[in-house]
Design an enzyme around this catalytic site. Structure first.
Site, mmCIF file in Angstrom:
data_model
loop_
_atom_site.group_PDB
_atom_site.id
_atom_site.type_symbol
_atom_site.label_atom_id
_atom_site.label_comp_id
_atom_site.label_asym_id
_atom_site.label_seq_id
_atom_site.Cartn_x
_atom_site.Cartn_y
_atom_site.Cartn_z
ATOM 1 N N ARG A 60 0.839 -1.207 0.000
ATOM 2 C CA ARG A 60 0.000 0.000 0.000
ATOM 3 C C ARG A 60 0.873 1.256 0.000
ATOM 4 N NH1 ARG A 60 -1.234 1.931 4.707
ATOM 5 N NH2 ARG A 60 -1.834 -0.060 5.608
ATOM 6 N N TYR A 112 -16.608 17.762 -13.873
ATOM 7 C CA TYR A 112 -17.133 16.397 -13.951
ATOM 8 C C TYR A 112 -18.156 16.188 -12.818
ATOM 9 C CZ TYR A 112 -17.126 11.413 -12.872
ATOM 10 O OH TYR A 112 -17.503 10.146 -12.551
ATOM 11 N N ASP A 183 -7.613 19.607 -13.657
ATOM 12 C CA ASP A 183 -7.981 18.261 -14.079
ATOM 13 C C ASP A 183 -7.714 18.180 -15.581
ATOM 14 O OD1 ASP A 183 -9.265 15.940 -14.951
ATOM 15 O OD2 ASP A 183 -10.838 16.094 -13.429
ATOM 16 N N LYS A 208 -9.063 7.088 -18.183
ATOM 17 C CA LYS A 208 -9.383 7.592 -19.513
ATOM 18 C C LYS A 208 -8.161 7.458 -20.433
ATOM 19 C CE LYS A 208 -13.241 8.321 -17.459
ATOM 20 N NZ LYS A 208 -13.113 8.881 -16.172
HETATM 21 C C1 LIG Z 1 -12.786 14.957 -16.060
HETATM 22 C C2 LIG Z 1 -12.893 13.832 -15.078
HETATM 23 N N1 LIG Z 1 -12.261 13.932 -13.901
HETATM 24 C C3 LIG Z 1 -12.322 12.957 -12.975
HETATM 25 C C4 LIG Z 1 -13.065 11.811 -13.189
HETATM 26 C C5 LIG Z 1 -13.141 10.753 -12.137
HETATM 27 O O1 LIG Z 1 -12.319 9.679 -12.465
HETATM 28 P P1 LIG Z 1 -12.606 8.154 -12.045
HETATM 29 O O2 LIG Z 1 -13.833 7.708 -12.756
HETATM 30 O O3 LIG Z 1 -11.356 7.448 -12.457
HETATM 31 O O4 LIG Z 1 -12.811 8.168 -10.567
HETATM 32 C C6 LIG Z 1 -13.728 11.661 -14.413
HETATM 33 C C7 LIG Z 1 -14.528 10.456 -14.688
HETATM 34 O O5 LIG Z 1 -15.243 10.372 -15.644
HETATM 35 C C8 LIG Z 1 -13.644 12.695 -15.370
HETATM 36 O O6 LIG Z 1 -14.276 12.618 -16.559
#
Ligand SMILES: Cc1ncc(COP(=O)(O)O)c(C=O)c1O
Length: 418
Positions: A60, A112, A183, A208
């Site tokens: 971990r 998001y 992000d 992604k």
């Molecule tokens: C722009 C963006 N940030 C963060 C996240 C969150 O990521 P995760 O689904 O890996 O928790 C997403 C998920 O779709 C996203 O599109």
């Protein structure tokens, strides 16, 4: 114990593709294996109490596959350090948890949906409040208070593909001692490096583009200061929202082709965006690679070669019914959440990824019921364009015919569950 690691690379060549293949990718010193082995062991031998054989103690805290993956992405994000988490959401949560109770955050409005949910329903419970603004470059100074600690940017935003001038926001935030998080999920480090534009932390849903094969859920934060490394790696270990060694290995394999995939997705999305813009069935197209995009100048400054990325969204004629039908009629694009994989996807943010955001708030940032989000994969651009065109044509015509029949008193004629 977390093992401090300086994520530099000893590769002399610095081009993106070279780093993607070689950074954090040592050959196995015992067997010479060119690809690193998957190190599944949860614990590591110690020769005396507190004296591990190597740098690892317990998985971990750190393990070879996660370390190598972190080194690779740090190199691509032009960061000194990177920390991987069990999901993008876990990376977001860990950053927010690093703030003292009573802290204040300023965020762009169209984040998001899961980030919005965390900010409004979880961070709040820990005494951290968030102010959302649709025009952060304009009014950031008005929103900064004595307790403001963080500015949260998504650029491009999800799902309306708005861009934020990272440097302008970072200068305003830094002038008041506030840190900036970007992000960068929608573009990947291939198209944009937010730290180079003044951001302090860049986060990714590795799920992604970075992993890119729709088979790993993972997140990451990258940054340059020792102070952030200490604070965030402590929480990475203390909260334990970490990816497995196997997932780290898979995501690292994905990273090695990121430049090829991200480039092709962007080429494909550009072709699709032009086709959508030319279609009589489309109300508007959100794609930062188009000259019509309101923030195109920012894309030219912030994105590699002004590329628009693999994501776009558009409003279809015929309202939600046409949008839903469109998503059922595509043959190459799959109707599914997520994005950034090798395969193309479509989804309806208003009822899927962004359903948790109240209608008035989502419509204020352009997430209408007729908005379709598209993630372009790496298939052939002509096929993707053709598939979009045939689905648009049928969806809009069928929906219009159904509406006419309904107004003429004929019900249930379409046979497609509209
Ligand atoms: C722009 C963006 N940030 C963060 C996240 C969150 O990521 P995760 O689904 O890996 O928790 C997403 C998920 O779709 C996203 O599109």
């Amino acid at each position: 114990m977390t093992v401090p690691i300086e994520h530099s690379t000893d590769t002399p060549a610095r081009g993106f593709g070279t780093l993607a293949v070689h950074a954090g990718a040592p050959h196995d010193p015992t067997t010479g294996a060119v690809i690193e082995p998957i190190s599944l062991s949860t614990t590591f031998e110690q020769t005396a109490a507190g004296k591990p054989v190597g740098v690892y103690e317990y998985s971990r805290s750190s393990n070879p596959n996660r370390d190598n993956f972190e080194k690779a992405v740090a190199a691509l994000e032009k960061a000194k350090y990177a920390l991987a988490f069990g999901s993008g959401s876990a990376a977001t949560a860990t950053i927010l948890q690093s703030l003292a109770q009573g802290s204040h955050v300023i965020s762009v409005s169209d984040v998001y949906g899961g980030t919005h949910r965390y900010f409004t329903r979880v961070a709040k419970a820990h005494g951290v409040t968030v102010t959302f603004t649709p025009q952060i470059e304009v009014d950031i100074a008005e929103h900064i208070r004595d307790n403001t600690k963080l500015v949260w940017i998504e650029s491009p935003s999800n799902p309306t593909l708005r861009l934020v001038d990272i440097r302008a926001v970072a200068e305003a935030a830094h002038a008041r001692g506030v840190a900036v998080v970007v992000d960068n999920t929608f573009l990947s480090p291939y198209l944009q490096n937010p730290l180079e534009h003044g951001a302090d932390i860049v986060v990714h849903s590795v799920t992604k583009y970075i992993n890119g094969h729709s088979d790993v859920v993972m997140g990451l934060a990258a940054f340059n200061t020792e102070e952030l490394r200490e604070r965030l790696s402590f929480l990475q270990n203390a909260c334990g929202a970490v990816p497995s060694a196997f997932d780290s290995w898979l995501a690292h394999r994905g990273v090695k082709t990121l430049h090829l995939r991200a480039k092709q997705s962007s080429i494909n999305a550009t072709a699709v965006a032009h086709a959508l813009e030319a279609s009589p069935h489309v109300i508007s197209v959100n794609y930062p690679g188009l000259d019509s995009h309101p923030h195109r100048k920012i894309a030219l400054r912030q994105h590699r070669d002004g590329m628009g990325g693999g994501m776009l969204s558009f409003r279809i004629q015929g309202g939600r019914a046409a949008a839903e039908r469109f998503c059922q009629l595509t043959k190459i694009y799959t109707l599914a959440e997520s994005l950034g994989g090798i395969e193309s996807l479509v989804e309806l943010p208003s009822v899927m990824t962004h359903a948790g955001i109240p209608r008035d708030q989502r419509e204020a940032v352009g997430v209408f019921d007729d908005l379709v989000r598209v993630s372009c994969g790496i298939e052939e651009p002509e096929d993707l364009v053709h598939d979009i065109q045939q689905a648009l044509d049928k969806a809009v015509k069928e929906t219009a015919a159904a509406a006419t029949n309904t107004s003429n008193g004929v019900n249930g004629v379409n046979g497609h569950g509209l």
